[in-house]
Design an enzyme around this catalytic site. Structure first.
Site, short mmCIF file in Angstrom:
data_model
loop_
_atom_site.label_atom_id
_atom_site.label_comp_id
_atom_site.label_asym_id
_atom_site.label_seq_id
_atom_site.Cartn_x
_atom_site.Cartn_y
_atom_site.Cartn_z
N TYR A 174 -4.96 7.00 -7.47
CA TYR A 174 -4.01 5.91 -6.80
C TYR A 174 -4.48 5.40 -5.40
CZ TYR A 174 0.59 4.69 -4.59
OH TYR A 174 1.89 4.31 -4.14
N SER B 141 0.86 -1.26 0.02
CA SER B 141 0.10 0.09 0.14
C SER B 141 0.79 1.38 -0.04
CB SER B 141 -0.83 -0.03 1.26
OG SER B 141 -1.74 0.85 1.31
N LYS C 135 -4.94 1.85 -3.10
CA LYS C 135 -3.93 1.49 -2.06
C LYS C 135 -4.72 1.38 -0.49
CE LYS C 135 0.01 1.61 -4.31
NZ LYS C 135 0.35 0.05 -4.39
#
Ligand code: NDP
Ligand code: VSD
Length: 320
Positions: free
Chosen positions: A166, A152, A170
């Site tokens: 993004y 992550s 994560k």
């Protein structure tokens, strides 16, 4: 020491690493090989994988060790299944390190970039973990812990402007890690999640080309370390038995405000930091909002955006 610091003994074990043709994945592959593991690396581009295998080979510590690669796009479920089938015996350690970000303002991202954000950061890990756990579950449970490791980012603990493509994925990996950790109990498999801060890599160089200035400013607290340093730090934490792994100070501090039911590294310290951050959070957010307004004041808006945000009116913050 309060902890047993040799809990990640991988000598003679099979360590499979996705995204290991470059960057952090490659650094982890070299570190694992230098600790006597048999290493399998996965990525899409074959020539880069071949070069990586030659690099890893330099860290050999035993004649019987093996290092090999499989070229595959593991954001496709059937490809992840193929990788696991071609590997033969199930891995003892599966590191799902493939991932990358395109930091831009949301309206400037194309729908292809949004889709690839989901595929590269989430599907690669989801499908590999699925294929990997099914293979691991079929083998007799060994004496030692096996591992599934997700990668992550600190942006999960504090998500901010520029990382829309993004950060949500994560965050999904952290959630997947928490769910899977429960399901892995009967197989004696540990599920670890790495929340890396910035480190230097091919991907980091590329993301900085599009990263908005305001994003660079906010993430300034996470100065990049080298990929090798980052890999060593992660292995040290795995050796200590930690399952929620950060790679820099700001990451550790921010992790404390987001622990939920996940395993702690230092129960008392993190509880104390969580209380401080709960008090300080709105002050920080007020400062960041001011910075963002200034950023937009000088930002060239497109013609269709007839209501640009200004520093003093519009988009009033109602959260505090
Ligand atoms: N660099 C940083 O500052 C930070 C990075 N991270 C995370 O750490 C991990 C490693 O980052 P970094 O070393 O910078 O990454 P890089 O972008 O340098 O490398 C990414 C790797 O993933 C592979 N990959 C990408 N997509 C796929 C796919 N669909 N199937 C198979 N392989 C794929 C790439 O090879 P190929 O293109 O040939 O497939 C490459 O080997 C990532 O998950 C990243 O999000 C987290 C925090 C900070
Ligand atoms: C109470 C609130 C206090 C807030 C302090 C905020 C400090 C933010 C530091 C964020 C660091 C982000 C690193 C991103 C790494 C990454 O994943 C990218 N390089 C993509 O690859």
């Amino acid at each position: 020491m309060f902890w047993n610091s040799n809990q990640f003994n991988i000598y003679g074990k099979i360590v499979m690493i996705t995204g290991a043709s470059q960057g952090l994945g490659l650094a982890l592959a070299k570190a694992a090989f230098s600790r006597g593991a048999n290493v399998v690396i996965i990525a899409r581009r074959e020539p880069i994988l071949q070069k990586a295998v030659a690099d890893i080979e330099k860290f050999r510590v035993s004649e019987t060790q093996t290092v090999s690669y499989i070229a595959a796009d593991i954001s496709i479920a059937s490809e992840a299944e193929r990788v696991m089938a071609e590997t033969g015996p199930a891995p003892d350690v599966l590191m799902c390190c493939a991932g990358s970000s395109v930091p831009k303002l949301f309206t400037e991202l194309t729908s292809e970039e949004l889709t690839s954000g989901v595929a590269t950061n989430y599907f690669t890990a989801l499908y590999m973990a699925h294929a990997g756990l099914k293979a691991m579950a079929k083998t007799p449970i060994p004496e030692h812990h096996r591992h599934i490791v997700f990668f992550s980012s600190v942006v999960h603990f504090y998500s901010f402007i520029g990382y829309c493509q993004y950060a949500p994925l994560k965050s999904a990996l952290r959630s997947l890690g928490d769910c899977l950790r429960h399901e892995c109990i009967p197989y004696n498999i540990k599920v670890d999640v790495v929340f890396a801060g910035n480190f230097l890599s091919e991907g980091y160089t590329i993301e900085n080309l599009t990263k908005p200035e305001i994003t660079k400013k906010i993430e300034g607290a996470s100065q990049p370390i080298t990929a090798d340093e980052c890999a060593e730090k992660i292995i040290r934490e795995l050796d200590r038995g930690n399952q929620m792994i950060t790679t820099d100070f700001i990451g550790f501090v921010l992790s404390s405000m987001m622990l939920s039911g996940s395993p702690r590294i230092n129960y008392l310290a993190q509880t104390f930091i969580a209380i401080l951050l709960a008090l300080f959070g709105p002050v920080w957010e007020w400062l960041v909002t001011k910075d963002i307004r200034n950023f937009y004041k000088n930002y060239p808006m497109t013609e269709s955006e007839t209501c640009p945000l200004s520093a003093k009116d519009g988009n009033e913050d109602t959260s505090t």
